[in-house]
Design an enzyme around this catalytic site. Structure first.
Site, PDB file in Angstrom:
ATOM      1  N   GLU A 133     -17.747 -40.525 -11.643  1.00  0.00           N
ATOM      2  CA  GLU A 133     -19.029 -39.915 -11.250  1.00  0.00           C
ATOM      3  C   GLU A 133     -20.093 -40.550 -12.134  1.00  0.00           C
ATOM      4  O   GLU A 133     -20.705 -39.909 -12.989  1.00  0.00           O
ATOM      5  CB  GLU A 133     -19.029 -38.388 -11.385  1.00  0.00           C
ATOM      6  N   HIS A 154     -23.505 -42.987 -12.329  1.00  0.00           N
ATOM      7  CA  HIS A 154     -24.585 -43.167 -11.359  1.00  0.00           C
ATOM      8  C   HIS A 154     -25.512 -44.329 -11.651  1.00  0.00           C
ATOM      9  O   HIS A 154     -25.750 -44.697 -12.811  1.00  0.00           O
ATOM     10  CB  HIS A 154     -25.427 -41.905 -11.277  1.00  0.00           C
ATOM     11  N   PHE A 191     -36.493 -34.355 -12.796  1.00  0.00           N
ATOM     12  CA  PHE A 191     -35.443 -33.738 -13.615  1.00  0.00           C
ATOM     13  C   PHE A 191     -35.613 -34.065 -15.101  1.00  0.00           C
ATOM     14  O   PHE A 191     -35.243 -33.288 -15.962  1.00  0.00           O
ATOM     15  CB  PHE A 191     -34.062 -34.256 -13.205  1.00  0.00           C
ATOM     16  N   HIS A 222     -21.259 -34.644  -4.047  1.00  0.00           N
ATOM     17  CA  HIS A 222     -22.030 -34.501  -5.293  1.00  0.00           C
ATOM     18  C   HIS A 222     -23.167 -33.495  -5.096  1.00  0.00           C
ATOM     19  O   HIS A 222     -23.731 -33.408  -4.013  1.00  0.00           O
ATOM     20  CB  HIS A 222     -22.597 -35.867  -5.708  1.00  0.00           C
ATOM     21  N   ASP A 270     -20.397 -38.703 -15.832  1.00  0.00           N
ATOM     22  CA  ASP A 270     -21.678 -38.348 -15.203  1.00  0.00           C
ATOM     23  C   ASP A 270     -22.813 -39.115 -15.888  1.00  0.00           C
ATOM     24  O   ASP A 270     -23.922 -38.621 -16.020  1.00  0.00           O
ATOM     25  CB  ASP A 270     -21.959 -36.844 -15.235  1.00  0.00           C
TER      26      ASP A 270
HETATM   27  C1  GRE Z   1     -26.311 -35.613 -12.088  1.00  0.00           C
HETATM   28  O1  GRE Z   1     -25.621 -36.400 -11.464  1.00  0.00           O
HETATM   29  O2  GRE Z   1     -25.867 -34.937 -13.013  1.00  0.00           O
HETATM   30  C2  GRE Z   1     -27.753 -35.464 -11.732  1.00  0.00           C
HETATM   31  C3  GRE Z   1     -28.291 -36.195 -10.660  1.00  0.00           C
HETATM   32  C4  GRE Z   1     -29.634 -36.029 -10.349  1.00  0.00           C
HETATM   33  C5  GRE Z   1     -30.423 -35.181 -11.103  1.00  0.00           C
HETATM   34  C6  GRE Z   1     -29.890 -34.473 -12.170  1.00  0.00           C
HETATM   35  C7  GRE Z   1     -28.559 -34.617 -12.495  1.00  0.00           C
HETATM   36  O3  GRE Z   1     -27.518 -37.043  -9.938  1.00  0.00           O
HETATM   37  O4  GRE Z   1     -28.042 -33.931 -13.548  1.00  0.00           O
HETATM   38 ZN    ZN Z   2     -23.505 -36.653 -11.155  1.00  0.00          ZN
END
Ligand code: GRE
Ligand code: ZN
Length: 327
Positions: free
Chosen positions: A8, A10, A23, A165, A286
């Site tokens: 996971e 990104h 965010f 997700h 993450d």
């Molecule tokens: C995450 O993958 O944890 C995530 C996002 C987008 C905004 C906040 C976030 O993909 O924590």
């Molecule tokens: Zn994530």
């Protein structure tokens, strides 16, 4: 532990970077974050090396193309994102894999893009960022509805996992979060939203039609493992509209696996391992919302797992799930 596999993790493309900024607005770290999420090279590999992560499957971060209202634009952005991930995986085939980002606004186009990604570019599955909007901002389409049955047939035929997700709810549909926007995103609303979507899939009969689908959810199962006993217990009295043939918990335990993404905490991990079993829990970080090192520091020394379980959760479960060509 060396040789971990994470998935996971990104990446952003410029088209979808803007919708992430909200965010991070008060963290004071936007520049560093933006650099990390756009990078698919030296910095990411360095973090992996230091954290003992050998291989990581990359994905476009939330909400990504799921928030693009125009279907044609969503299709184009998905293709662009996927081509970027494919290029990175081709440059570092022993370190990076890729999950397809999908224009779910058009189920046929989504099935076609997944097929292209898996068959032509060796992608390991799909990562979809929750419900999709379409045409108007006040829209939220969930994938348990009949319009997506043929899409799911394609996922089944390609035999790849589908990672659901989180994303944030649409404010106009989330009155219970009024005046508390902090509550809508990763601290709470992400899990509620993704758990509800997952339970919709379980209750829709999807897993009767396609019993071999593998759905992945992060964050130690988005609170579902903790709630599973009570869901089945209370549904003995109230299951109006439930279209599964079997108790919900059976579908969840058979068709879902969960990752440790963004949830590095022994008590929650203990509960998740006990409910799911060590074959259905898989390591992930993450990044860059979390640092890989924080994930690794916790995972590598957690007393909740035996060393044999740590190897399964950290590595071999992923090799089996994605049929990876690693030892
Ligand atoms: C995450 O993958 O944890 C995530 C996002 C987008 C905004 C906040 C976030 O993909 O924590
Ligand atoms: Zn994530």
């Amino acid at each position: 532990m060396k040789g971990k596999i994470a998935f996971e993790e990104h990446v952003a493309i410029e088209e979808t970077l803007g919708n992430t900024r909200a965010f991070a607005s008060d963290s004071g770290k936007w520049d560093e974050f933006a650099r990390q999420i756009l990078d698919l090279g030296a910095e990411r590999l360095e973090h992996m090396d230091r954290a003992g992560i050998e291989y990581a499957i990359q994905s476009i971060n939330a909400p990504g193309v799921q928030a693009i209202l125009d279907t044609g634009e969503a299709i184009a952005a998905a293709k662009k994102g996927n081509d970027k991930l494919a290029e990175a995986a081709a440059r570092h085939p022993d370190r990076f894999g890729a999950f397809a980002t999908l224009p779910m606004q058009d189920p046929d186009a989504a099935a076609g893009e997944l097929t292209r990604c898996v068959k032509e570019m060796g992608f390991k599955g799909a990562m979809v960022n929750g419900f999709t909007q379409k045409d108007v901002p006040d829209s939220a389409i969930y994938y348990d509805i009949p319009e997506y049955r043929d899409f799911w047939a394609t996922v089944r035929d390609l035999n790849v996992p589908f990672y659901l997700h989180p994303r944030m709810q649409i404010p106009s549909r989330a009155q219970n979060y009024d005046a508390h926007p902090w509550l809508m995103s990763a601290p709470w609303g992400f899990a509620v939203e993704t758990a509800t979507h997952s339970l919709r899939l379980c209750g829709s009969g999807l897993f009767e039609d396609y019993p071999d689908l593998k759905i992945v959810i992060g964050h130690l199962g988005e609170f579902i493992p903790h709630a599973l006993w009570r869901l089945d217990a209370r549904m003995r009295f109230s299951r109006r509209g439930y279209r599964g043939k079997r108790p919900l918990g059976e579908y969840f335990l058979k068709n879902f696996v969960v990752t440790t993404s963004g949830f590095f905490h022994d008590p929650a991990m203990r509960n998740t391992l006990e409910v799911m079993g060590a074959d259905k829990v898989l390591f992930s970080a993450d990044y860059p919302f979390e640092q890989m090192q924080d994930a690794a520091d916790w995972f590598d020394s957690s007393a909740v797992m035996s060393d044999e379980e740590r190897v399964r959760v950290g590595r071999t479960n992923a090799i089996e799930l994605f049929d990876l060509d690693l030892d």
